[in-house]
Design a protein around this motif. Structure first.
Motif, PDB file in Angstrom:
ATOM      1  N   GLU A 201       0.828  -1.197   0.000  1.00  0.00           N
ATOM      2  CA  GLU A 201       0.000   0.000   0.000  1.00  0.00           C
ATOM      3  C   GLU A 201       0.868   1.255   0.000  1.00  0.00           C
ATOM      4  OE1 GLU A 201      -3.518   2.024   2.694  1.00  0.00           O
ATOM      5  OE2 GLU A 201      -3.139  -0.123   2.876  1.00  0.00           O
ATOM      6  N   GLY A 202       0.599   2.160  -0.925  1.00  0.00           N
ATOM      7  CA  GLY A 202       1.320   3.424  -1.008  1.00  0.00           C
ATOM      8  C   GLY A 202       2.627   3.360  -1.783  1.00  0.00           C
ATOM      9  N   ASP A 203       3.052   2.172  -2.196  1.00  0.00           N
ATOM     10  CA  ASP A 203       4.305   2.021  -2.935  1.00  0.00           C
ATOM     11  C   ASP A 203       3.983   1.661  -4.378  1.00  0.00           C
ATOM     12  OD1 ASP A 203       6.817   1.564  -3.947  1.00  0.00           O
ATOM     13  OD2 ASP A 203       7.242  -0.183  -2.691  1.00  0.00           O
ATOM     14  N   THR A 204       3.970   2.662  -5.256  1.00  0.00           N
ATOM     15  CA  THR A 204       3.642   2.407  -6.657  1.00  0.00           C
ATOM     16  C   THR A 204       4.863   2.006  -7.481  1.00  0.00           C
ATOM     17  OG1 THR A 204       3.884   4.758  -7.159  1.00  0.00           O
ATOM     18  CG2 THR A 204       1.669   3.973  -6.631  1.00  0.00           C
ATOM     19  N   ASP A 205       6.067   2.098  -6.905  1.00  0.00           N
ATOM     20  CA  ASP A 205       7.282   1.729  -7.629  1.00  0.00           C
ATOM     21  C   ASP A 205       7.754   0.312  -7.328  1.00  0.00           C
ATOM     22  OD1 ASP A 205       7.557   4.085  -9.023  1.00  0.00           O
ATOM     23  OD2 ASP A 205       8.857   5.011  -7.532  1.00  0.00           O
ATOM     24  N   GLY A 206       7.220  -0.316  -6.313  1.00  0.00           N
ATOM     25  CA  GLY A 206       7.676  -1.647  -5.909  1.00  0.00           C
ATOM     26  C   GLY A 206       7.068  -2.745  -6.747  1.00  0.00           C
ATOM     27  N   PRO A 207       7.395  -3.981  -6.421  1.00  0.00           N
ATOM     28  CA  PRO A 207       6.831  -5.109  -7.159  1.00  0.00           C
ATOM     29  C   PRO A 207       5.327  -5.209  -6.944  1.00  0.00           C
ATOM     30  CG  PRO A 207       8.093  -5.885  -5.269  1.00  0.00           C
ATOM     31  CD  PRO A 207       8.286  -4.408  -5.349  1.00  0.00           C
TER      32      PRO A 207
ATOM     33  N   VAL B  41       1.501 -13.332 -11.982  1.00  0.00           N
ATOM     34  CA  VAL B  41       2.359 -12.477 -12.797  1.00  0.00           C
ATOM     35  C   VAL B  41       2.929 -11.396 -11.884  1.00  0.00           C
ATOM     36  CG1 VAL B  41       2.440 -10.942 -14.800  1.00  0.00           C
ATOM     37  CG2 VAL B  41       0.914 -12.913 -14.806  1.00  0.00           C
ATOM     38  N   MET B  42       4.230 -11.170 -11.972  1.00  0.00           N
ATOM     39  CA  MET B  42       4.891 -10.142 -11.169  1.00  0.00           C
ATOM     40  C   MET B  42       5.499  -9.106 -12.112  1.00  0.00           C
ATOM     41  SD  MET B  42       8.030 -10.438  -8.432  1.00  0.00           S
ATOM     42  CE  MET B  42       7.094 -11.360  -7.214  1.00  0.00           C
ATOM     43  N   ARG B  43       5.292  -7.834 -11.771  1.00  0.00           N
ATOM     44  CA  ARG B  43       5.855  -6.749 -12.571  1.00  0.00           C
ATOM     45  C   ARG B  43       6.445  -5.677 -11.663  1.00  0.00           C
ATOM     46  NH1 ARG B  43       0.600  -3.223 -14.664  1.00  0.00           N
ATOM     47  NH2 ARG B  43       0.118  -2.331 -12.613  1.00  0.00           N
ATOM     48  N   HIS B  44       7.180  -4.775 -12.269  1.00  0.00           N
ATOM     49  CA  HIS B  44       7.736  -3.613 -11.573  1.00  0.00           C
ATOM     50  C   HIS B  44       6.689  -2.513 -11.647  1.00  0.00           C
ATOM     51  CE1 HIS B  44      10.078   0.006 -10.897  1.00  0.00           C
ATOM     52  NE2 HIS B  44      11.058  -0.748 -10.441  1.00  0.00           N
ATOM     53  N   GLY B  45       6.160  -2.103 -10.507  1.00  0.00           N
ATOM     54  CA  GLY B  45       5.095  -1.111 -10.479  1.00  0.00           C
ATOM     55  C   GLY B  45       5.482   0.215 -11.104  1.00  0.00           C
ATOM     56  N   GLY B  46       6.754   0.593 -10.996  1.00  0.00           N
ATOM     57  CA  GLY B  46       7.210   1.862 -11.552  1.00  0.00           C
ATOM     58  C   GLY B  46       7.377   1.823 -13.055  1.00  0.00           C
ATOM     59  N   ASP B  47       7.382   0.640 -13.637  1.00  0.00           N
ATOM     60  CA  ASP B  47       7.536   0.481 -15.084  1.00  0.00           C
ATOM     61  C   ASP B  47       6.670  -0.686 -15.538  1.00  0.00           C
ATOM     62  OD1 ASP B  47       8.322   0.525 -17.712  1.00  0.00           O
ATOM     63  OD2 ASP B  47      10.401  -0.051 -17.324  1.00  0.00           O
ATOM     64  N   PRO B  48       5.340  -0.489 -15.545  1.00  0.00           N
ATOM     65  CA  PRO B  48       4.446  -1.598 -15.838  1.00  0.00           C
ATOM     66  C   PRO B  48       4.583  -2.172 -17.240  1.00  0.00           C
ATOM     67  CG  PRO B  48       3.208   0.438 -15.486  1.00  0.00           C
ATOM     68  CD  PRO B  48       4.640   0.730 -15.194  1.00  0.00           C
TER      69      PRO B  48
END
Length: 85
Positions: free
Chosen positions: A30-36, A47-54
């Motif tokens: 919560e609150g971390d849009t750049d994390g996994p 599926v896992m992605r990098h939140g900062g670079d979807p």
């Protein structure tokens, strides 16, 4: 699953379309849009992605692989990893 998003394909693991990834319910800290971030898609694949670079490449885990990862984390399997420098 026709339009390809990732250039790499693992045997037995699907490639998901851009639409499927856009419509997925992504979960992260919560609150971390750049994390996994992770999403559970068709067939129980995680599926896992990098939140900062979807749009960056993503990782696909089978249900069994994700279960093994979660059990390993709960059992402390990753507790002794070196800190990032």
């Amino acid at each position: 699953m026709t339009e390809q998003h990732s250039e790499t394909e693992s045997v037995g693991k699907p490639k998901f379309t851009d639409e499927e990834l856009r419509e997925a319910q992504w979960l992260g800290v919560e609150g971390d849009t750049d994390g996994p971030q992770i999403a559970v898609l068709e067939g129980g694949f995680v599926v896992m992605r990098h939140g900062g670079d979807p749009d960056a490449p993503y990782l696909v885990y089978t249900p069994a692989e994700w279960d093994a990862f979660q059990r390993g984390a709960a059992d402390g399997e990753f507790d002794n990893l070196p800190a990032p420098s």
